[in-house]
Write an enzyme that holds these catalytic residues in place. Structure first.
Site, mmCIF file in Angstrom:
data_model
loop_
_atom_site.group_PDB
_atom_site.id
_atom_site.type_symbol
_atom_site.label_atom_id
_atom_site.label_comp_id
_atom_site.label_asym_id
_atom_site.label_seq_id
_atom_site.Cartn_x
_atom_site.Cartn_y
_atom_site.Cartn_z
ATOM 1 N N LYS A 224 0.857 -1.184 0.000
ATOM 2 C CA LYS A 224 0.000 0.000 0.000
ATOM 3 C C LYS A 224 0.895 1.236 0.000
ATOM 4 O O LYS A 224 1.858 1.304 0.767
ATOM 5 C CB LYS A 224 -0.871 -0.008 1.270
ATOM 6 C CG LYS A 224 -1.466 1.351 1.667
ATOM 7 C CD LYS A 224 -2.622 1.759 0.778
ATOM 8 C CE LYS A 224 -3.200 3.117 1.160
ATOM 9 N NZ LYS A 224 -3.824 3.198 2.466
ATOM 10 N N HIS A 285 -9.793 5.983 -3.125
ATOM 11 C CA HIS A 285 -10.469 7.293 -2.944
ATOM 12 C C HIS A 285 -10.645 8.026 -4.284
ATOM 13 O O HIS A 285 -11.749 8.272 -4.695
ATOM 14 C CB HIS A 285 -9.744 8.210 -1.944
ATOM 15 C CG HIS A 285 -9.166 7.499 -0.763
ATOM 16 N ND1 HIS A 285 -9.950 6.778 0.103
ATOM 17 C CD2 HIS A 285 -7.881 7.376 -0.314
ATOM 18 C CE1 HIS A 285 -9.175 6.235 1.049
ATOM 19 N NE2 HIS A 285 -7.931 6.585 0.814
ATOM 20 N N ASP A 358 -12.760 1.986 3.292
ATOM 21 C CA ASP A 358 -11.858 2.661 4.242
ATOM 22 C C ASP A 358 -12.361 2.551 5.673
ATOM 23 O O ASP A 358 -12.150 3.446 6.504
ATOM 24 C CB ASP A 358 -11.649 4.140 3.865
ATOM 25 C CG ASP A 358 -10.285 4.662 4.300
ATOM 26 O OD1 ASP A 358 -9.518 3.905 4.936
ATOM 27 O OD2 ASP A 358 -9.985 5.835 4.024
HETATM 28 ZN ZN LIG Z 1 -7.423 3.940 4.098
#
Ligand SMILES: [Zn+2]
Length: 443
Positions: A224, A285, A358
């Site tokens: 990530k 996002h 999230d």
């Molecule tokens: Zn996150």
């Protein structure tokens, strides 16, 4: 069939294959003849494949796997267990591609850095994992944790020690100095130090390679990165690019050497473009995604993980005086409400979309609230369900065993009381959860 093969090739030394061995070996290859199956009578079935639900079906489960899906309600044999879900809609276990199981954002968040130990994060994570499973999520991708806790959590869950979803984890995410994910952002100078690649802070190509290799060593499945600024870090910008193109390429290429793919948190356009061009697998996002980014994502097969729920949540909390530090509040107010509009545009443009929330920003167990936001954003309910089942399994490259209710797939099965195609919000109240053939919740 390892036992069968061992006998045939004489690996077991003096053991000679008897007729009885042959019968036992052969029968074990035929699950339908093995007795003691679990049968689910399902009133309505959304299998993750078809465009329309089936009605009145029987799902037969043996050894943690779906061994048959039949029309009508099959009468169970004497040894079989029957689960009656005739009044429910039955679906594959849901999958969330963006969670953080080691925390849940609160006003105390910054203080926690100084008072919580690794074991505290671990116990919290076990609690949140259970909540996630009970909400119907049988697989999650954890994209950023504390102290690699989700690696140990993954093992504990896989070993059957504690209840939780199957976890695919990126362990601690990668950032650059002062970037979204630098663990010492906002700390006083005398304790800030200078975190490096092991802590997930990368500056330059060598650091990038080392940080990826460290995650491989730590047991991560994915990498990530935070390709741009973020909302909740105590730093000014929520959208500036935070890696150079060279650093991004070093991360993606090194990850590929170890069979790992890269998830890129990104709000701003420039950072997103760089990340997509470098070959990341997903944009998280994607707030300020423009037409060019959408075109690049379609071209490269980059998935969009929208996390509309987190956007809504931070926008709500920004209205509460004193909830966020003053550096965070304006970012939360500005970025939060934009994501749903971006989702609508990306969906219309045909960008590949996979379900992700999230969660850990919003509360664990509320993951399914994302569905209603996706449907409000223009995605039909069946497509939103597939984004969290069959599409997610394909994205994770586990679709040979997960993501649909079909013969040969793992028995990750949930149920809700009504038809989610009529009211998507019924997915927020999952009444039955089976994972790998084991029942974890039955209301
Ligand atoms: Zn996150």
């Amino acid at each position: 069939m390892p036992r069968f093969a061992a006998h045939m090739t004489g690996i077991n030394g003096d053991r000679i294959m008897t007729i009885r061995d042959i019968i036992i070996s052969c029968c074990s290859l035929l699950p339908l003849a093995a007795g003691a199956d679990t049968l689910i009578h399902a009133g309505r079935v959304i299998d993750g494949v078809g465009e329309r639900p089936g009605t009145e079906m029987t799902i037969r489960i043996d050894g943690g796997q779906i061994v048959d899906v039949q029309r009508g309600y099959t009468t169970p044999g004497q040894q079989d267990t029957l689960i009656d879900l005739k009044d429910r809609t039955v679906l594959p276990g849901l999958m969330d591609m963006h969670v953080h199981l080691t925390g849940e954002y609160s006003q105390d968040d910054r203080l926690n850095d100084f008072i919580m130990n690794e074991a505290d994060y671990a116990f919290d994570a076990a609690k949140y994992a259970k909540r996630t499973l009970e909400a119907g999520f049988t697989v999650v991708r954890n994209v950023g944790d504390s102290f690699n806790v989700t690696v140990a959590l993954r093992e504990a869950i896989d070993g059957g020690d504690i209840p939780g979803p199957m976890i695919i984890t990126a362990a601690k995410g990668l950032s650059s100095t002062g970037g979204h994910g630098d663990p010492s952002n906002g700390w006083a100078n005398h304790i800030k130090g200078d975190p490096g690649p092991i802590d997930g802070v990368v500056n330059g190509v060598e650091d990038a390679r080392k940080a990826v290799r460290q995650r491989y060593k730590d047991g991560a499945d994915w990498i990530k990165i935070t390709a741009t600024g973020g909302v909740l870090s105590v730093a000014r910008s929520g959208q500036n690019p935070q890696f150079t193109e060279e650093e991004l390429r070093a991360i993606v290429d090194t990850a590929a050497d170890y069979g790992m793919r890269v998830a890129a948190h990104a709000h701003g356009t420039e950072g997103m473009k760089r990340a997509v061009n470098a070959g990341v697998a997903s944009i998280e996002h994607g707030t300020y995604m423009d037409d060019e980014v959408m075109r690049l994502m379609k071209q490269n097969g980059t998935y969009y993980v929208p996390t509309i729920l987190a956007g809504n949540w931070v926008a709500q909390q920004a209205k509460v005086e004193g909830f966020f530090p003053e550096l965070v509040r304006p970012k939360a107010a500005a970025i939060g409400p934009i994501i749903q509009g971006t989702f609508a545009k990306a969906y219309d443009a045909g960008v590949p979309i996979v379900f992700g929330t999230d969660t850990g920003v919003s509360a664990h167990g509320d993951n399914a609230q994302e569905f209603a936001l996706m449907v409000e954003g223009g995605m039909p309910p069946m497509e939103a369900i597939k984004a969290a089942t069959s599409v997610a399994a394909r994205f994770l490259d586990i679709d040979d065993s997960y993501g649909t209710l079909e013969r040969g797939k793992r028995a990750d099965i949930i149920a809700v009381s009504d038809n989610p195609l009529d009211n998507i919000r019924v997915l927020e109240n999952v009444t039955f959860v089976m994972k790998g053939g084991e029942v974890f919740k039955q209301l």
